[in-house]
Design a protein around this motif. Structure first.
Motif, short mmCIF file in Angstrom:
data_model
loop_
_atom_site.label_atom_id
_atom_site.label_comp_id
_atom_site.label_asym_id
_atom_site.label_seq_id
_atom_site.Cartn_x
_atom_site.Cartn_y
_atom_site.Cartn_z
N MET A 24 46.36 41.83 38.88
CA MET A 24 44.95 41.78 39.14
C MET A 24 44.66 42.48 40.46
O MET A 24 45.51 42.55 41.33
CB MET A 24 44.47 40.33 39.22
CG MET A 24 44.69 39.50 37.97
SD MET A 24 43.63 39.93 36.60
CE MET A 24 42.05 39.44 37.21
N LYS A 25 43.42 42.98 40.56
CA LYS A 25 43.00 43.68 41.77
C LYS A 25 41.66 43.14 42.23
O LYS A 25 40.89 42.59 41.44
CB LYS A 25 42.90 45.18 41.49
CG LYS A 25 44.23 45.81 41.12
CD LYS A 25 44.09 47.27 40.88
CE LYS A 25 45.44 47.86 40.48
NZ LYS A 25 45.40 49.29 40.29
N VAL A 26 41.38 43.32 43.50
CA VAL A 26 40.13 42.83 44.08
C VAL A 26 39.66 43.81 45.16
O VAL A 26 40.47 44.48 45.80
CB VAL A 26 40.33 41.41 44.67
CG1 VAL A 26 41.32 41.41 45.81
CG2 VAL A 26 39.01 40.79 45.07
N TRP A 27 38.34 43.89 45.32
CA TRP A 27 37.77 44.66 46.41
C TRP A 27 36.50 43.99 46.90
O TRP A 27 35.95 43.14 46.21
CB TRP A 27 37.52 46.11 46.02
CG TRP A 27 36.51 46.34 44.92
CD1 TRP A 27 36.72 46.21 43.58
CD2 TRP A 27 35.15 46.76 45.07
NE1 TRP A 27 35.59 46.51 42.89
CE2 TRP A 27 34.60 46.85 43.77
CE3 TRP A 27 34.35 47.06 46.16
CZ2 TRP A 27 33.28 47.23 43.55
CZ3 TRP A 27 33.03 47.45 45.94
CH2 TRP A 27 32.51 47.54 44.66
N ILE A 28 36.08 44.36 48.10
CA ILE A 28 34.88 43.80 48.71
C ILE A 28 33.92 44.94 49.02
O ILE A 28 34.31 45.95 49.59
CB ILE A 28 35.21 43.04 50.01
CG1 ILE A 28 36.04 41.79 49.69
CG2 ILE A 28 33.94 42.67 50.77
CD1 ILE A 28 36.48 41.01 50.91
N PRO A 87 43.48 33.15 52.47
CA PRO A 87 43.86 33.94 53.64
C PRO A 87 44.95 34.99 53.38
O PRO A 87 45.10 35.92 54.17
CB PRO A 87 44.34 32.89 54.64
CG PRO A 87 44.74 31.72 53.80
CD PRO A 87 43.82 31.74 52.61
N ASP A 88 45.68 34.86 52.28
CA ASP A 88 46.69 35.86 51.95
C ASP A 88 46.08 37.11 51.32
O ASP A 88 46.76 38.13 51.21
CB ASP A 88 47.73 35.27 50.98
CG ASP A 88 48.58 34.21 51.64
OD1 ASP A 88 48.68 34.19 52.88
OD2 ASP A 88 49.15 33.38 50.90
N VAL A 89 44.80 37.03 50.92
CA VAL A 89 44.16 38.14 50.23
C VAL A 89 43.01 38.74 51.04
O VAL A 89 42.75 39.94 50.97
CB VAL A 89 43.63 37.69 48.84
CG1 VAL A 89 42.94 38.83 48.10
CG2 VAL A 89 44.77 37.13 48.00
N PHE A 90 42.33 37.92 51.84
CA PHE A 90 41.14 38.37 52.58
C PHE A 90 41.31 38.17 54.07
O PHE A 90 41.97 37.24 54.51
CB PHE A 90 39.90 37.59 52.12
CG PHE A 90 39.65 37.68 50.65
CD1 PHE A 90 39.14 38.84 50.08
CD2 PHE A 90 39.92 36.61 49.81
CE1 PHE A 90 38.90 38.92 48.72
CE2 PHE A 90 39.68 36.68 48.45
CZ PHE A 90 39.17 37.85 47.90
N VAL A 101 39.93 43.21 52.01
CA VAL A 101 41.08 42.71 51.26
C VAL A 101 42.36 43.23 51.91
O VAL A 101 42.36 44.23 52.61
CB VAL A 101 41.02 43.12 49.77
CG1 VAL A 101 39.88 42.42 49.07
CG2 VAL A 101 40.91 44.61 49.60
N LYS A 102 43.43 42.50 51.64
CA LYS A 102 44.71 42.94 52.16
C LYS A 102 45.79 42.73 51.11
O LYS A 102 45.65 41.90 50.21
CB LYS A 102 45.05 42.24 53.47
CG LYS A 102 45.18 40.73 53.38
CD LYS A 102 45.44 40.16 54.77
CE LYS A 102 45.65 38.67 54.72
NZ LYS A 102 45.96 38.12 56.04
N GLU A 103 46.82 43.51 51.26
CA GLU A 103 47.97 43.47 50.36
C GLU A 103 49.19 43.39 51.26
O GLU A 103 49.60 44.38 51.85
CB GLU A 103 47.98 44.75 49.52
CG GLU A 103 48.75 44.70 48.24
CD GLU A 103 48.55 45.98 47.45
OE1 GLU A 103 49.48 46.83 47.52
OE2 GLU A 103 47.52 46.14 46.79
N GLY A 104 49.70 42.18 51.43
CA GLY A 104 50.78 41.99 52.40
C GLY A 104 50.22 42.20 53.80
O GLY A 104 49.23 41.60 54.18
N ASP A 105 50.84 43.11 54.55
CA ASP A 105 50.38 43.41 55.91
C ASP A 105 49.36 44.53 55.95
O ASP A 105 48.79 44.81 57.01
CB ASP A 105 51.58 43.80 56.80
CG ASP A 105 52.49 42.62 57.07
OD1 ASP A 105 52.01 41.47 57.00
OD2 ASP A 105 53.68 42.85 57.34
N ALA A 152 42.76 46.31 46.21
CA ALA A 152 44.09 45.78 46.52
C ALA A 152 44.59 44.91 45.38
O ALA A 152 43.82 44.20 44.75
CB ALA A 152 44.04 44.97 47.81
N GLU A 153 45.88 44.97 45.15
CA GLU A 153 46.50 44.10 44.16
C GLU A 153 46.82 42.76 44.81
O GLU A 153 47.10 42.70 46.01
CB GLU A 153 47.79 44.73 43.63
CG GLU A 153 47.54 45.95 42.77
CD GLU A 153 48.81 46.44 42.07
OE1 GLU A 153 49.64 45.59 41.70
OE2 GLU A 153 48.93 47.65 41.90
#
Length: 77
Positions: A1-5, A21-24, A34-38, A51-52
């Motif tokens: 799944m993917k997300v964007w703002i 908090p791991d995604v935004f 959005v974030k993907e890891g770091d 971001a996935e």
């Protein structure tokens, strides 16, 4: 799944970061990204910042989208 703002709609409320908090994350400009890891998808943001995220975060991401006052979180399969 993917997300964007969509940062144009973001109110900077921070609920998304509280819920997932791991995604935004909120940056110094007061907007959520959005974030993907770091990696933070801030340049560019918006639809280009797609971001996935892991399936384990799906419920939190959906809750973030539903609670967002700016209705700026978009989830894609």
């Amino acid at each position: 799944m993917k997300v964007w703002i969509d940062q144009d709609l973001c109110t900077g409320d921070g609920l998304c970061e509280e819920i997932a908090p791991d995604v935004f994350t909120l940056l110094d400009d007061g907007l959520a990204y959005v974030k993907e890891g770091d990696k933070i998808f801030s340049e560019p943001g918006g639809v280009e910042g797609l971001a996935e995220f892991p399936d384990s975060q799906l419920d939190a991401v959906i809750e973030s989208a539903e609670e967002c006052p700016g209705e700026c979180i978009f989830i894609e399969a």
